[in-house]
Scaffold this active site. Structure first.
Site, PDB file in Angstrom:
ATOM      1  N   HIS A 175     -40.981 -94.411  36.415  1.00  8.37           N
ATOM      2  CA  HIS A 175     -41.247 -95.259  35.245  1.00  8.37           C
ATOM      3  C   HIS A 175     -40.624 -96.648  35.429  1.00  8.37           C
ATOM      4  O   HIS A 175     -41.255 -97.666  35.159  1.00  8.37           O
ATOM      5  CB  HIS A 175     -40.710 -94.598  33.981  1.00  8.37           C
ATOM      6  N   HIS A 180     -41.610-101.024  34.828  1.00  3.91           N
ATOM      7  CA  HIS A 180     -40.801-102.225  34.578  1.00  3.91           C
ATOM      8  C   HIS A 180     -40.666-103.171  35.772  1.00  3.91           C
ATOM      9  O   HIS A 180     -40.877-104.373  35.635  1.00  3.91           O
ATOM     10  CB  HIS A 180     -39.414-101.819  34.082  1.00  3.91           C
ATOM     11  N   GLU A 221     -43.283-101.913  26.185  1.00  4.87           N
ATOM     12  CA  GLU A 221     -43.494-100.518  26.580  1.00  4.87           C
ATOM     13  C   GLU A 221     -44.931-100.039  26.353  1.00  4.87           C
ATOM     14  O   GLU A 221     -45.464 -99.311  27.178  1.00  4.87           O
ATOM     15  CB  GLU A 221     -42.536 -99.584  25.821  1.00  4.87           C
ATOM     16  N   SER A 240     -47.093 -96.556  33.666  1.00  4.23           N
ATOM     17  CA  SER A 240     -46.406 -95.620  34.560  1.00  4.23           C
ATOM     18  C   SER A 240     -46.816 -94.180  34.297  1.00  4.23           C
ATOM     19  O   SER A 240     -46.250 -93.258  34.869  1.00  4.23           O
ATOM     20  CB  SER A 240     -44.887 -95.770  34.405  1.00  4.23           C
TER      21      SER A 240
HETATM   22 FE   LIG Z   1     -39.276 -98.185  29.720  1.00  8.74          FE
END
Ligand SMILES: [Fe+2]
Length: 295
Positions: A175, A180, A221, A240
């Protein structure tokens, strides 16, 4: 094939911290050791737990600014990374925004082996000035968000358990990197992340911090935007997770209004039932930038 368990995809993330502590006490330290819940996929796997502890130790002894020691991933864990990319490749082609692909190209990952944080951090830093620092597990939202103001993304280093390659109950290195780190290789996303950190620094009340964290959730997010008439993801929680991307189009789309988003509750334990959609990448960037500067 994605199994029923794997489609649950409840990702508890940085801004909805669920503290997990070695002794059950409340731990406010950024380097708290992770204790797996009994329902965690790796709970009964002694080897996995030992590796998780070894990786947590890296974060606990890490000195900011120094190279990040390599995590001891196993062949099985590199296999998890391969499975994730196999599922994400087609999902990205269908649902990821153009900015994401540009960043992905710049970082040029090996889809066969989990890259080490140090290597990813160096690549991202050369592009946007952002760097990664290892943490043992979830950290306080304030600690996580404030570090963004310094151009530091606090990243976990372990990978999810091999029994559930497409599901993780907590943010793992997949993730962090695929979501990110990739987006932080965009100058605009890097700026927005910094602005979040600066806004948090100016925020003393817990209630106001919660409101800012909601905006982070609904944008960084789980944000989506329109691109050539289609809905595309720019949120790291979506990008992700093949499961989230597949379910994205079932979500109710709401116009990106951050004054509304600040007061809305979200459920981190299910696929998102509604998403905030910007009219374009530029509209998302301008709206969020202006909101954070004004905060
Ligand atoms: Fe996150």
């Amino acid at each position: 094939m994605i199994t029923a368990t794997e489609t649950q995809t409840p990702l508890l993330d940085h801004v909805d911290m669920r503290m997990v502590a070695a002794n059950g006490d409340e731990i406010l330290d950024r380097n708290a050791i992770v204790k797996l819940d009994p329902d965690h996929p790796g709970f009964r796997d002694k080897e996995y737990r030992a590796r998780r502890n070894a990786i947590a130790q890296i974060a606990m002894t890490y000195k900011p600014g120094s190279p990040i020691p390599a995590a001891p991933y196993t062949a099985e864990e590199h296999g998890v990374w391969q499975t994730i990319w196999k599922a994400l490749g087609p999902a990205h082609r269908e649902h990821a925004c153009a900015e994401y692909f540009e960043c992905l190209d710049k970082l040029a990952f090996d889809t066969d082996r989990i890259p080490q944080l140090d290597e990813v951090s160096r690549k991202v830093e050369a592009i946007s000035g952002f760097r990664l620092e290892p943490v043992a597990g979830l950290v306080e939202p304030r600690v996580f968000l404030e570090s963004l103001a310094r151009g530091v993304f606090l990243s976990t280093q372990y990978i999810r358990h091999h029994s559930t390659p497409l599901y993780t109950p907590e943010p793992d290195v997949a993730h962090e990197i695929i979501g990110h780190a990739v987006t932080l290789a965009s100058k605009q996303f890097a700026e927005l992340n910094r602005l979040f950190g600066e806004a948090v620094r100016r925020t003393s009340s817990t209630t106001e911090l919660d409101r800012l964290a909601r905006v982070y959730w609904f944008t960084i997010e789980f944000g989506v935007l329109r691109e050539n008439g289609q809905i595309k993801a720019y949120g790291t929680g979506l990008l992700s997770s093949a499961g989230e991307l597949a379910e994205m189009h079932k979500a109710e789309l709401r116009p990106l209004d951050l004054e509304v988003a600040v007061d809305l509750a979200y459920d981190p334990t299910h696929f998102q039932s509604f998403l905030f959609c910007a009219e374009s990448f530029d509209a998302m960037y301008e709206t969020l930038r202006e909101f954070l500067i004004r905060w």
